[in-house]
Scaffold this active site. Structure first.
Site, PDB file in Angstrom:
ATOM      1  N   SER A 249     -12.946  15.782 -25.630  1.00  0.00           N
ATOM      2  CA  SER A 249     -12.935  17.226 -25.785  1.00  0.00           C
ATOM      3  C   SER A 249     -13.126  17.600 -27.259  1.00  0.00           C
ATOM      4  CB  SER A 249     -11.627  17.784 -25.207  1.00  0.00           C
ATOM      5  OG  SER A 249     -11.667  19.174 -25.072  1.00  0.00           O
TER       6      SER A 249
ATOM      7  N   HIS B 172     -16.854  17.807 -22.249  1.00  0.00           N
ATOM      8  CA  HIS B 172     -16.746  18.719 -21.110  1.00  0.00           C
ATOM      9  C   HIS B 172     -16.750  20.159 -21.616  1.00  0.00           C
ATOM     10  CE1 HIS B 172     -12.004  18.596 -21.248  1.00  0.00           C
ATOM     11  NE2 HIS B 172     -12.550  19.003 -22.368  1.00  0.00           N
TER      12      HIS B 172
END
Length: 205
Positions: free
Chosen positions: A104, A127
């Site tokens: 992330s 993501h």
């Protein structure tokens, strides 16, 4: 020598862990081995700016690199981008090293490095992130619009500029939890070197 260290620790009231932190900071090693938040980012940005200040009169090619070791599940987007800006604007080279996990926001910080290294079994996660907030419906709608339009647009542009990930691949993986290992990371241009394959351990220590 240990007796002297103990006495110094008593006088200045710092522990052995603090002593190691001081040693790492003086040798330009920064560890992001936790969730990305204001505290860890403020410290990292401070040191990057400090090293640049110390290096101001040294030619860039002669400067000792800053090494950022990452093992992080991600965290705050706004704090993370503050660190990304500091890394990218640093004239003193900043090397990022994925020790175990760059997920992330940890992934976004990792790809900011001027040179990027990863351990042989390090993991990556890209993501679309997550959001959380408590406010009125109207204010939350404004926040969501900012995050899903403005911030997403910047993140997309940033990832594509720092990797070989093109728009088609980005769109394909956008709503996925896209985990990958070093060979894939190298293929998509997220890392430059796999330690043990492309370079020796000595390069990152």
């Amino acid at each position: 020598m240990e007796d002297i260290d103990r006495e110094i620790s008593k006088v200045y009231n710092y522990s052995y862990a603090d002593k190691f932190d001081i040693e790492d900071n003086e040798q330009r090693r920064i560890y992001l081995n936790c969730e990305i938040d204001e505290g860890i980012v403020d410290s990292a940005v401070y040191h990057i700016l400090r090293y640049n200040r110390l290096d101001k009169d040294i030619p860039i090619e002669d400067r000792i690199p800053i090494k950022i070791y990452i093992n992080s599940p991600g965290g705050s987007v706004s704090d993370g981008y503050a660190l990304i800006d500091a890394i990218r604007l640093s004239k003193t080279p900043v090397y990022t090293i994925n020790l175990a996990l760059a997920a992330s926001m940890g992934f976004l910080i990792f790809i900011a490095g001027h040179k990027r290294y990863c351990m042989p079994h390090a993991e990556f996660l890209m993501h679309d992130g997550s959001t959380m907030g408590f406010d009125s419906t109207a204010k939350m709608r404004d926040r969501m619009e900012f995050e899903t339009v403005e911030l997403e647009k910047e993140t997309r542009k940033y990832i594509m500029s720092r990797t070989n990930i093109d728009e088609n691949l980005y769109n394909e993986k956008y709503r996925c939890e896209w985990y990958f290992l070093p060979e894939k990371a190298k293929k998509v241009g997220a890392t430059d070197y796999i330690v043990g394959n492309d370079c020796d351990l000595d390069v990152i220590i």
